[in-house]
Design a protein around this motif. Structure first.
Motif, PDB file in Angstrom:
ATOM      1  N   TYR A  48       3.733   3.804  -7.203  1.00  0.00           N
ATOM      2  CA  TYR A  48       3.135   3.100  -6.361  1.00  0.00           C
ATOM      3  C   TYR A  48       3.846   2.286  -5.338  1.00  0.00           C
ATOM      4  CZ  TYR A  48      -1.411   1.689  -4.214  1.00  0.00           C
ATOM      5  OH  TYR A  48      -2.576   1.389  -3.131  1.00  0.00           O
ATOM      6  N   PRO A  49       4.274   2.672  -4.251  1.00  0.00           N
ATOM      7  CA  PRO A  49       5.431   1.994  -3.433  1.00  0.00           C
ATOM      8  C   PRO A  49       4.820   0.647  -2.724  1.00  0.00           C
ATOM      9  CG  PRO A  49       4.699   4.246  -2.593  1.00  0.00           C
ATOM     10  CD  PRO A  49       4.152   3.949  -3.744  1.00  0.00           C
ATOM     11  N   TYR A  50       5.668  -0.139  -2.724  1.00  0.00           N
ATOM     12  CA  TYR A  50       5.227  -1.736  -2.182  1.00  0.00           C
ATOM     13  C   TYR A  50       4.649  -1.238  -0.834  1.00  0.00           C
ATOM     14  CZ  TYR A  50       5.112  -6.331  -0.602  1.00  0.00           C
ATOM     15  OH  TYR A  50       4.525  -7.610   0.198  1.00  0.00           O
ATOM     16  N   ASP A  51       5.245  -0.645   0.049  1.00  0.00           N
ATOM     17  CA  ASP A  51       4.488  -0.386   1.469  1.00  0.00           C
ATOM     18  C   ASP A  51       3.024  -0.218   1.450  1.00  0.00           C
ATOM     19  OD1 ASP A  51       7.101  -0.895   2.230  1.00  0.00           O
ATOM     20  OD2 ASP A  51       7.600   1.283   2.572  1.00  0.00           O
ATOM     21  N   MET A  52       2.611   0.311   0.288  1.00  0.00           N
ATOM     22  CA  MET A  52       1.138   0.665   0.214  1.00  0.00           C
ATOM     23  C   MET A  52       0.359  -0.440  -0.062  1.00  0.00           C
ATOM     24  SD  MET A  52       0.892   4.573  -1.458  1.00  0.00           S
ATOM     25  CE  MET A  52      -0.786   4.373  -1.587  1.00  0.00           C
ATOM     26  N   VAL A  53       0.807  -1.415  -0.694  1.00  0.00           N
ATOM     27  CA  VAL A  53       0.111  -2.638  -1.188  1.00  0.00           C
ATOM     28  C   VAL A  53      -0.401  -3.553  -0.163  1.00  0.00           C
ATOM     29  CG1 VAL A  53       1.218  -2.717  -3.492  1.00  0.00           C
ATOM     30  CG2 VAL A  53       1.723  -4.426  -1.633  1.00  0.00           C
ATOM     31  N   LYS A  54       0.404  -3.371   1.145  1.00  0.00           N
ATOM     32  CA  LYS A  54      -0.132  -4.046   2.320  1.00  0.00           C
ATOM     33  C   LYS A  54      -1.246  -3.338   2.961  1.00  0.00           C
ATOM     34  CE  LYS A  54       2.345  -7.176   3.417  1.00  0.00           C
ATOM     35  NZ  LYS A  54       2.387  -8.791   3.306  1.00  0.00           N
ATOM     36  N   ARG A  58      -6.337   5.028  -7.716  1.00  0.00           N
ATOM     37  CA  ARG A  58      -5.566   3.772  -8.084  1.00  0.00           C
ATOM     38  C   ARG A  58      -5.236   3.138  -6.727  1.00  0.00           C
ATOM     39  NH1 ARG A  58      -4.397   0.064 -12.000  1.00  0.00           N
ATOM     40  NH2 ARG A  58      -4.025  -1.799 -10.447  1.00  0.00           N
ATOM     41  N   ASN A  59      -5.797   1.946  -6.667  1.00  0.00           N
ATOM     42  CA  ASN A  59      -5.264   0.987  -5.602  1.00  0.00           C
ATOM     43  C   ASN A  59      -4.631  -0.320  -6.147  1.00  0.00           C
ATOM     44  OD1 ASN A  59      -6.300  -1.920  -4.248  1.00  0.00           O
ATOM     45  ND2 ASN A  59      -5.846  -0.502  -2.725  1.00  0.00           N
ATOM     46  N   ILE A  60      -3.343  -0.722  -5.669  1.00  0.00           N
ATOM     47  CA  ILE A  60      -2.897  -2.209  -5.892  1.00  0.00           C
ATOM     48  C   ILE A  60      -2.770  -2.864  -4.415  1.00  0.00           C
ATOM     49  CG2 ILE A  60      -0.769  -3.030  -6.395  1.00  0.00           C
ATOM     50  CD1 ILE A  60       0.004  -0.503  -8.346  1.00  0.00           C
ATOM     51  N   TYR A  61      -3.398  -4.023  -4.466  1.00  0.00           N
ATOM     52  CA  TYR A  61      -3.525  -4.629  -2.984  1.00  0.00           C
ATOM     53  C   TYR A  61      -2.653  -6.117  -3.322  1.00  0.00           C
ATOM     54  CZ  TYR A  61      -5.595  -6.071   1.200  1.00  0.00           C
ATOM     55  OH  TYR A  61      -5.953  -6.533   2.581  1.00  0.00           O
ATOM     56  N   TYR A  62      -2.395  -6.426  -2.118  1.00  0.00           N
ATOM     57  CA  TYR A  62      -1.410  -7.669  -2.260  1.00  0.00           C
ATOM     58  C   TYR A  62      -2.046  -9.036  -2.652  1.00  0.00           C
ATOM     59  CZ  TYR A  62      -2.116  -8.751   2.677  1.00  0.00           C
ATOM     60  OH  TYR A  62      -2.834  -9.113   3.619  1.00  0.00           O
ATOM     61  N   MET A  76      10.639  -1.436  -3.463  1.00  0.00           N
ATOM     62  CA  MET A  76      10.100  -1.686  -4.903  1.00  0.00           C
ATOM     63  C   MET A  76       8.697  -1.019  -5.076  1.00  0.00           C
ATOM     64  SD  MET A  76       8.376  -5.507  -5.371  1.00  0.00           S
ATOM     65  CE  MET A  76       8.111  -6.019  -7.264  1.00  0.00           C
ATOM     66  N   ASN A  77       8.689  -0.366  -6.266  1.00  0.00           N
ATOM     67  CA  ASN A  77       7.624   0.581  -6.851  1.00  0.00           C
ATOM     68  C   ASN A  77       6.867  -0.275  -7.987  1.00  0.00           C
ATOM     69  OD1 ASN A  77       8.404   2.376  -5.093  1.00  0.00           O
ATOM     70  ND2 ASN A  77       9.194   3.829  -6.500  1.00  0.00           N
ATOM     71  N   PHE A  78       5.726  -0.195  -8.031  1.00  0.00           N
ATOM     72  CA  PHE A  78       4.568  -0.625  -9.155  1.00  0.00           C
ATOM     73  C   PHE A  78       4.397   0.818 -10.037  1.00  0.00           C
ATOM     74  CE2 PHE A  78       4.062  -3.656  -5.972  1.00  0.00           C
ATOM     75  CZ  PHE A  78       4.497  -5.003  -6.766  1.00  0.00           C
ATOM     76  N   PHE A  79       4.033   0.407 -11.271  1.00  0.00           N
ATOM     77  CA  PHE A  79       3.646   1.483 -11.958  1.00  0.00           C
ATOM     78  C   PHE A  79       2.284   0.996 -12.617  1.00  0.00           C
ATOM     79  CE2 PHE A  79       8.129   1.009 -11.765  1.00  0.00           C
ATOM     80  CZ  PHE A  79       8.287   2.618 -11.146  1.00  0.00           C
ATOM     81  N   THR A  85      14.066   0.201  -6.867  1.00  0.00           N
ATOM     82  CA  THR A  85      13.446   1.256  -7.051  1.00  0.00           C
ATOM     83  C   THR A  85      13.471   2.116  -5.909  1.00  0.00           C
ATOM     84  OG1 THR A  85      11.417   0.232  -7.318  1.00  0.00           O
ATOM     85  CG2 THR A  85      12.196   0.924  -9.171  1.00  0.00           C
ATOM     86  N   ASN A  86      13.886   1.731  -4.678  1.00  0.00           N
ATOM     87  CA  ASN A  86      13.963   2.416  -3.439  1.00  0.00           C
ATOM     88  C   ASN A  86      14.950   3.524  -3.516  1.00  0.00           C
ATOM     89  OD1 ASN A  86      12.098   0.188  -2.969  1.00  0.00           O
ATOM     90  ND2 ASN A  86      13.403  -0.461  -1.246  1.00  0.00           N
TER      91      ASN A  86
END
Lengths: 256, 250
Positions: free
Chosen positions: A120-126, A151-155, A1-4, A94-95
């Motif tokens: 921004y791959p989901y694995d990075m949000v953790k 850019r940061n995305i945090y869970y 899963m990816n975010f944009f 999106t993998n």
């Protein structure tokens, strides 16, 4: 899963074009675009009212709320995205290899433009480990403006302040430090004197994607750097990167 | 002997997976031995007033605090060797300009590779996937990072075929960008394999011999689809609007 995500810089226009297809095949026709944003310390999911055609969803500044991110999913999956206030991985749409990307293009009022294929791959949000990136490798002393968008995305739905450092690895000094926030595209202006081969952008407790932008005579360049482990293919890559980062942790400890 | 057997078994399984298209290994680096330097295929171009900059890191210095040296090998678009240079003393981060003067008056395009060298046993495989920038008419360099690992160098022996290829099945590689918004675009495609490939750009056929490259002009096309038996045929994109330029990988 990816975010944009978007750039969120009022001095530039940005357009995020999210494809409705993978590199190798099409997405399921039920796939929709959703937005994700923080409201009253909670994640909220929305259905963005953006332009789209057969092939892309288009998010421009007019249709974008600051700090909002986007993802692709089916309606049935979205219900599972938020649990206990946190975001979870809900699909593998999106993998792909290479990664599923959207085109993120910035432009200025003179017509200068630049883009990169972003995700921004989901694995990075953790993750909340730090990042390390050369300052000079994608910036230019002769440019009119040099900027790092981080850019940061945090869970967790929080805007936490973290510190970034510009560190000279040769004389082991901290040249600059400042605040970057989670769940945000942070903008950091880089003065020309900081563009030196020994200078590194370093964070200790926030991960993210550093995107380097420079502007000269209205022309733009916009590109992200690789994380250090990208340069090592052998199994010892994570130990080597850990050792490398330790040197920067030591510099911070000695300078505090 | 046991480890050689393990490597063979692993390579044989990869061969079977790729042959049958069952979970193919698109990028196979498992056969690389320690102290190998791997290089992406980097594009250089000097035609049409283009100038290329290569910005690279001394990877041995960064990770091992060992000052390394590098060998840069330049090929034309037909993989004909044009130039090989050795740089004995490199800095931590280096800028290298490739213009028509450096290319002895050649105004064309092709690929180059960089191999890091050290005499020490550092028990690691490194990959240079650094950054090239492209500019015309003394404007800004538009940067793009390395695309795919292609060639390796160990003890001056160049080895090949990191990117896999299907024996029987064509693969699509659709670039995730709308190309209609630009005056025109150029798609740089490089054959990452050691044998000739046939590929289709939006159903129009092209042939590329081993490690050859081509730049194809695109106008009035919304989607670019590259179909080939190559597992990854990832291009570099140049898009133009008015007098402005954007470069990125596909």
């Amino acid at each position: 899963m990816n975010f944009f995500f978007c750039v969120d810089d009022t001095n530039l226009k940005s357009v995020l074009s999210i494809p409705k297809f993978k590199n190798e095949s099409n997405l399921n026709k039920k796939t929709q675009l959703f937005s994700l944003f923080i409201k009253k310390d909670r994640w909220q999911v929305g259905h963005p009212n953006c332009d789209s055609d057969d092939d892309f969803f288009y998010i421009d500044d007019k249709k974008h709320e600051k700090d909002t991110v986007y993802f692709l999913a089916n309606f049935s999956e979205v219900k599972k995205l938020i649990k206990n206030k946190q975001i979870y991985n809900i699909n593998n749409l999106t993998n792909t290899n290479p990664a599923f990307r959207a085109n993120l293009e910035i432009s200025n009022s003179f017509g200068g433009f630049s883009s990169y294929q972003s995700d921004y791959p989901y694995d990075m949000v953790k993750l909340n480990s730090g990042i390390l990136s050369s300052v000079s490798i994608l910036l230019d002393k002769s440019a009119d403006n040099n900027i790092i968008y981080f850019r940061n995305i945090y869970y967790n739905p929080i805007k936490k302040n973290c510190i970034y450092y510009i560190i000279n690895s040769n004389n082991k000094t901290i040249l600059k430090k400042g605040i970057v926030q989670t769940n945000k595209t942070n903008k950091i202006n880089i003065d020309k004197e900081l563009i030196d081969e020994h200078n590194y952008f370093f964070t200790t407790d926030i991960t993210g994607i550093p995107i380097f932008c420079n502007e000269k005579k209205h022309h733009l360049s916009f590109e992200h750097t690789h994380p250090p482990h990208h340069y090592i293919l052998s199994d010892n890559r994570f130990i080597l990167v850990k050792n490398l980062k330790e040197k920067f942790y030591d510099i911070i400890k000695k300078n505090i | 002997m046991t480890s050689l057997k393990k490597i063979f078994n692993k390579q044989f399984i990869i061969f079977l997976r790729n042959l049958s298209d069952f979970y193919p290994v698109k990028i196979n680096t498992s056969f690389l031995e320690p102290n190998t330097s791997v290089s992406d295929a980097f594009l250089w171009r000097t035609e049409n007033n283009y100038k290329t900059i290569f910005k690279f890191t001394d990877i041995y210095k960064l990770f091992f605090n060992e000052i390394g040296k590098v060998k840069l090998i330049f090929y034309d678009k037909n993989f004909k060797l044009l130039k090989e240079i050795k740089v004995e003393e490199i800095k931590l981060h280096n800028n290298f300009i490739i213009d028509k003067t450096f290319m002895n008056g050649v105004e064309d395009y092709g690929t180059f590779y960089i191999f890091h060298e050290t005499k020490k046993n550092l028990k690691s495989v490194i990959r240079n996937s650094c950054y090239t920038g492209f500019e015309k008419n003394n404007n800004i360099f538009s940067y793009v990072h390395g695309n795919l690992p292609i060639l390796t160098n160990k003890k001056n022996i160049i080895s090949i075929d990191i990117i896999g290829k299907s024996k029987f099945f064509y693969k699509n590689y659709k670039i995730q960008k709308n190309f209609l918004d630009y005056d025109y675009s150029e798609i740089f495609i490089h054959n990452p394999t050691s044998s000739e490939i046939k590929f289709f750009l939006n159903n129009y056929p092209h042939f590329l011999k081993k490690y050859n490259s081509i730049i194809i002009n695109i106008k009035n096309e919304k989607i670019i689809n590259l179909k080939s038996k190559c597992f990854i045929l990832r291009p570099i994109v140049f898009s133009y609007k008015n007098n402005f330029l954007d470069v990125h990988h596909g």
